[in-house]
Design a protein around this motif. Structure first.
Motif, short mmCIF file in Angstrom:
data_model
loop_
_atom_site.label_atom_id
_atom_site.label_comp_id
_atom_site.label_asym_id
_atom_site.label_seq_id
_atom_site.Cartn_x
_atom_site.Cartn_y
_atom_site.Cartn_z
N CYS A 11 -0.42 12.50 17.77
CA CYS A 11 -1.37 13.27 18.57
C CYS A 11 -2.35 13.91 17.59
O CYS A 11 -2.28 13.67 16.39
CB CYS A 11 -0.64 14.32 19.39
SG CYS A 11 0.16 15.57 18.36
N GLN B 201 -2.43 16.67 16.32
CA GLN B 201 -1.81 17.53 15.31
C GLN B 201 -1.49 16.78 14.02
O GLN B 201 -1.33 17.38 12.97
CB GLN B 201 -0.50 18.13 15.87
CG GLN B 201 -0.69 19.00 17.09
CD GLN B 201 -1.43 20.28 16.76
OE1 GLN B 201 -1.26 20.84 15.69
NE2 GLN B 201 -2.27 20.73 17.67
N HIS C 99 4.69 10.88 18.29
CA HIS C 99 5.52 11.11 19.47
C HIS C 99 6.16 9.79 19.90
O HIS C 99 5.46 8.81 20.16
CB HIS C 99 4.69 11.69 20.60
CG HIS C 99 4.31 13.12 20.38
ND1 HIS C 99 5.22 14.15 20.50
CD2 HIS C 99 3.14 13.70 20.01
CE1 HIS C 99 4.61 15.30 20.24
NE2 HIS C 99 3.35 15.06 19.93
N CYS D 250 5.86 20.52 19.91
CA CYS D 250 4.57 20.23 19.25
C CYS D 250 3.49 21.07 19.94
O CYS D 250 3.48 21.18 21.16
CB CYS D 250 4.26 18.75 19.37
SG CYS D 250 2.72 18.27 18.57
N CYS E 140 0.71 20.33 20.77
CA CYS E 140 -0.10 19.55 21.72
C CYS E 140 0.47 19.63 23.13
O CYS E 140 -0.19 19.25 24.09
CB CYS E 140 -0.19 18.10 21.28
SG CYS E 140 1.30 17.13 21.64
N ARG F 167 3.25 18.05 24.21
CA ARG F 167 4.20 16.97 24.49
C ARG F 167 5.60 17.43 24.05
O ARG F 167 5.74 18.06 23.01
CB ARG F 167 3.82 15.69 23.75
CG ARG F 167 2.59 14.99 24.33
CD ARG F 167 2.15 13.81 23.47
NE ARG F 167 0.93 13.21 23.99
CZ ARG F 167 -0.29 13.70 23.75
NH1 ARG F 167 -0.45 14.76 23.00
NH2 ARG F 167 -1.36 13.12 24.28
ZN LIG Z 1 1.89 16.47 19.55
#
Ligand SMILES: [Zn+2]
Length: 432
Positions: A249, A251, A256, A311, A313, A315
């Motif tokens: 992602c 980050q 993932h 995370c 993000c 997820r």
């Molecule tokens: Zn992430």
């Protein structure tokens, strides 16, 4: 940032575990019933699919290896009749017979969805123009990404590999925004841009989605600077499906892993023991939502670690680290598993560049000893002894902390380790 499938990618961990268990149980029932290979393996240890009551029970089952798949050539591993298979791919990169992968119509739909998740995580959306330079053919590489792009509603240009001048022309004229390639081909494109006098900033590239071979953070920085884009890593495993298994992602702290489709384990490649979360080891995947060719505890041969922490993000899916090498490259020194690539990572962190190094393993008396040879810059090599000594101490300490064995570090002159000629391998094992 957008998330393609919020329900799946942000599922609460407890709920995810429940879903995984249900899918695992269904998979075990199906392979036991339909695949002779698994029936035989399960019978040999007296395991019945209904014995699987928790995700931990999986650890009792035997592994599936690439050799098993090759021996099952062509259709022995298929869990559905051939009339339900709508696509067949095969790999040639394995020893022995090719490995044949089949897909039902649902498998293909899922593949596109998972690829769309990876693309979305990389920041791709329907306004993008995606140039796929991977190989279209028997290999899985290009197809998963291709249909994922279409599912997203972005535009896909299926150039396939090679013809780099034409690739660059297409990139410029069609205003490509996303490059899908191997890391080394991204470098080739960078070379060609320079030769053709095309300024990367004049192009419309914003993201490169790279996979298919080992690469490093140093390569990422170089590709980003040369192509003027953001380079993201993803994980493709043809035996488990193809591209779409895992992806970074924004980050960029690991990829993932699509845990609602692939149940991951990390094992010690030498003993087969399951390792605690966070340890570096071989990735083992069980496909829990695949119809045509489900795999139970498939040994990927890829070394990585898993991170289950949340995370930023949003997820909830675990993140796998960049692939740190191949399990068959692991060497044992004083009973401790050493991953040569891990040593490379530690050295890179210390010297701040791509290290040129070599490991020599020998014996002193009855004890194993490890020597790490590292090329250093001319200036440093001829520098004062005190500077060298300080560096040696620092390197030794860092390596000791990182690998659990105290090595003897030896600084060698530039260009004395010629890895590219293959005459000096990464590991020289004098014990053999
Ligand atoms: Zn992430």
């Amino acid at each position: 940032m957008a998330i393609f499938d919020r329900e799946a990618e942000q599922m609460e961990r407890r709920e995810l575990a429940q879903l995984q268990l249900e899918r695992l149980q269904a998979t075990l029932h199906r392979v036991y019933k339909n695949v002779k290979f698994y029936k035989k393996k399960f019978d040999a240890i007296g395991f019945l699919p209904e014995n699987c009551q928790s995700l931990e029970d999986l650890a009792a089952l035997p592994f599936t290896t690439r050799h098993d798949l090759a021996r099952s050539y062509p259709y022995e591993m298929f869990a559905v009749p051939l009339r339900e298979v709508v696509r067949i791919h095969s790999s040639t990169g394995s020893p022995g017979a090719p490995i044949v992968m089949g897909y039902t119509a649902r498998d293909l739909r899922n593949w596109a969805k998972l690829a769309a998740r990876v693309l979305t995580a990389a920041g791709v959306d329907r306004d993008d123009v995606v140039q796929v330079t991977l190989s279209y053919g028997l290999l899985t590489s290009a197809f998963g990404i291709h249909y994922g792009v279409e599912l997203l509603g972005a535009s896909v240009i299926p150039t396939g590999p090679g013809g780099t001048v034409r690739q660059v022309q297409i990139m410029r004229d069609y205003r490509t925004t996303v490059l899908v390639s191997t890391p080394s081909y991204a470098q080739v494109i960078g070379d060609r841009l320079e030769e053709m006098g095309v300024d990367a900033k004049s192009l419309h590239l914003k993201v490169a989605l790279l996979a298919g071979e080992p690469w490093t953070e140093a390569m990422r920085r170089e590709i980003e600077a040369r192509l003027y884009l953001t380079a993201l890593d993803h994980y493709a495993l043809s035996e488990a499906m193809g591209p779409g298994v895992a992806g970074e992602c924004e980050q960029r702290q690991g990829m993932h892993l699509q845990e609602d489709h692939f149940l991951p384990e990390i094992i010690d490649p030498n003993t087969g023991e399951t390792l605690p979360a966070g340890e570096l080891g071989e990735l083992v995947l069980t496909t829990i939502h695949r119809e045509a060719v489900p795999l139970v505890r498939f040994r990927t041969g890829d070394l990585c670690r898993l991170d289950f922490s949340p995370c930023p993000c949003g997820r909830t899916l675990a993140r796998m680290s960049r692939i740190a090498g191949r399990a068959d490259e692991v060497v044992i020194v004083k009973g401790i598993n050493i991953f040569p690539e891990r040593i490379g990572q530690i050295l890179a962190g210390m010297v701040g560049e791509e290290p040129v190094y070599q490991l020599v393993i020998g014996r002193e008396g009855h004890l194993d000893c490890l020597e790490v040879r590292l090329e250093v810059r001319e200036g440093l090599f001829f520098d004062k002894m005190t500077v060298q000594r300080e560096l040696l101490q620092k390197l030794t300490r860092k390596l000791e902390q990182g690998i659990g064995v105290t090595p003897r570090v030896k600084l060698v002159e530039p260009n004395s380790i010629k890895r590219e000629t293959e005459t000096s391998p990464l590991v020289i094992d004098l014990r053999k």
